[in-house]
Design an enzyme around this catalytic site. Structure first.
Site, PDB file in Angstrom:
ATOM      1  N   SER A 171      40.841  39.534  35.239  1.00  0.00           N
ATOM      2  CA  SER A 171      39.978  40.743  35.888  1.00  0.00           C
ATOM      3  C   SER A 171      39.235  41.298  34.476  1.00  0.00           C
ATOM      4  O   SER A 171      38.909  40.739  33.653  1.00  0.00           O
ATOM      5  CB  SER A 171      40.567  41.530  36.649  1.00  0.00           C
ATOM      6  OG  SER A 171      39.563  42.146  37.532  1.00  0.00           O
ATOM      7  N   ASP A 267      36.327  34.487  45.228  1.00  0.00           N
ATOM      8  CA  ASP A 267      36.337  35.669  44.587  1.00  0.00           C
ATOM      9  C   ASP A 267      34.846  36.130  44.394  1.00  0.00           C
ATOM     10  O   ASP A 267      34.215  35.405  43.927  1.00  0.00           O
ATOM     11  CB  ASP A 267      37.240  35.241  43.162  1.00  0.00           C
ATOM     12  CG  ASP A 267      37.280  36.490  42.378  1.00  0.00           C
ATOM     13  OD1 ASP A 267      36.872  37.740  42.667  1.00  0.00           O
ATOM     14  OD2 ASP A 267      37.533  36.385  41.119  1.00  0.00           O
ATOM     15  N   HIS A 297      40.927  36.415  44.094  1.00  0.00           N
ATOM     16  CA  HIS A 297      41.171  37.264  42.948  1.00  0.00           C
ATOM     17  C   HIS A 297      42.635  37.453  43.036  1.00  0.00           C
ATOM     18  O   HIS A 297      43.111  37.845  43.988  1.00  0.00           O
ATOM     19  CB  HIS A 297      40.132  38.654  43.156  1.00  0.00           C
ATOM     20  CG  HIS A 297      40.104  39.199  41.930  1.00  0.00           C
ATOM     21  ND1 HIS A 297      39.398  38.962  40.506  1.00  0.00           N
ATOM     22  CD2 HIS A 297      40.722  40.333  41.423  1.00  0.00           C
ATOM     23  CE1 HIS A 297      39.665  39.766  39.804  1.00  0.00           C
ATOM     24  NE2 HIS A 297      40.237  40.738  40.273  1.00  0.00           N
TER      25      HIS A 297
END
Length: 326
Positions: A171, A267, A297
């Site tokens: 991320s 995601d 995610h």
């Protein structure tokens, strides 16, 4: 979001990943709503929710914590070594955890780092960078850069190879990994990093409309609205969105080290990885991209129950072994 999208939400997830999301979501619901909490309280809740997923996993031969001097004070780092002591220096992955610049730590991502170390047979060093909004850009990035230089300068004492350093993260950790590589390249230190491991990274400040429509709502671990909050708390002003050290997608990708992209199919950030990989390739870079069907995610953190997460960790580890010539 359309009625059809709401009906489909979560139906394309891998069953184990869906269970991970359900368990995690239920754990969050046992705490007060985030809008009623301070940033410090929110972080404490996030740490508590993620704590069960850190248990178990590989046992390290050596685990150490160090303090790295930075322009803002010292930052904590944690070293995991899966191998017996050796006179031969070991390659090292510097890992930058995700959490929207606001959440999580080297504690929430401890198992993930141990998994990489054990599967790849190299040292992993995690960076416990400062959180937004108290620490906005460029604090966390500069702490990551300071850690890279510290690892290089103290390689012998740490038992690692200064000529085989890679960086990676998930991320916003992926964001800062690319930003660090861009910064080092621009300062003439482009050869310092041998590779980038980029797990469902946040490389742009806007998500692809089709990803927002399909995966940007509840049910997929990260929402489009949450990303807006994260960006707003990281930036000092909107003008910083033009800075490639903030938004790597706006940077020149020439001269970067090889990159491995682990892309979660389900995601809201999915398209960002694919777009950045294409941009790196167009600039002459060496990239390896794998899209994991049914992954959301944060899916790597589900490794204790999800073979899909284990496979992605194995893929990234084996790619790094090639980069490190192991």
């Amino acid at each position: 979001m359309t009625a059809q999208t709401l009906t489909l939400a979560g139906t394309d997830l891998d069953p184990d990943i869906a269970r991970f999301i359900a368990i995690t979501s239920e754990a969050y619901r046992s705490h007060p709503p985030f809008e009623t909490l301070s940033p410090t309280e929110i972080r404490a809740v996030a740490e508590a929710v993620r704590e069960p997923w850190v248990k178990g996993g590989p046992v390290m031969v050596r685990t150490e914590e160090h303090s790295v001097p930075t322009p803002y004070g010292e930052v904590r780092v944690r070293l995991h070594d899966p191998l017996p002591p050796s006179d031969t220096p070991k390659p090292v992955l510097i890992y930058v955890h995700g959490g929207g610049w606001m959440l999580f730590s080297i504690d929430t991502h401890d198992r993930l780092m141990r998994e990489y170390a054990a599967r790849g047979g190299f040292v992993v060093i995690g960076v416990d960078y400062s959180h937004a909004p108290a620490a906005r850009f460029p604090v966390a990035l500069n702490e990551v850069l300071a850690t890279i230089h510290w690892v290089r300068d103290h390689a012998k004492a740490l038992g690692v190879d200064a000529d085989r350093i890679a960086i990676g993260g998930d991320s916003v950790g992926g964001n800062m990994s690319v930003a660090a590589a861009l910064s080092l390249r621009d300062s003439g230190e482009g050869n310092l990093l041998k590779g980038l491991v980029l797990n469902y990274g946040a490389f742009d400040d806007t998500c692809a409309p089709e990803d927002v429509e399909r995966y940007g709502g509840d049910g997929y671990m990260l929402t489009a609205e949450e990303m807006v909050v994260f960006w707003d708390n990281y930036l000092n002003s909107d003008t910083e969105r033009q800075n490639p050290f903030v938004v790597p997608m706006r940077g020149d990708m020439a001269g970067l080290p090889p990159a491995f992209f682990a892309v979660a199919q389900c995601d809201v950030l999915r398209g960002q990885s694919l777009k950045l990989a294409e941009k790196m390739q167009a600039a002459g870079g060496d990239t390896h991209t794998i899209i994991y069907p049914g992954a959301s995610h944060s899916f790597l953190e589900a490794v204790s129950i999800a073979p899909l997460a284990a496979q992605a960790l194995e893929d990234g580890s084996q790619w790094l072994r090639k980069i490190f010539a192991l």
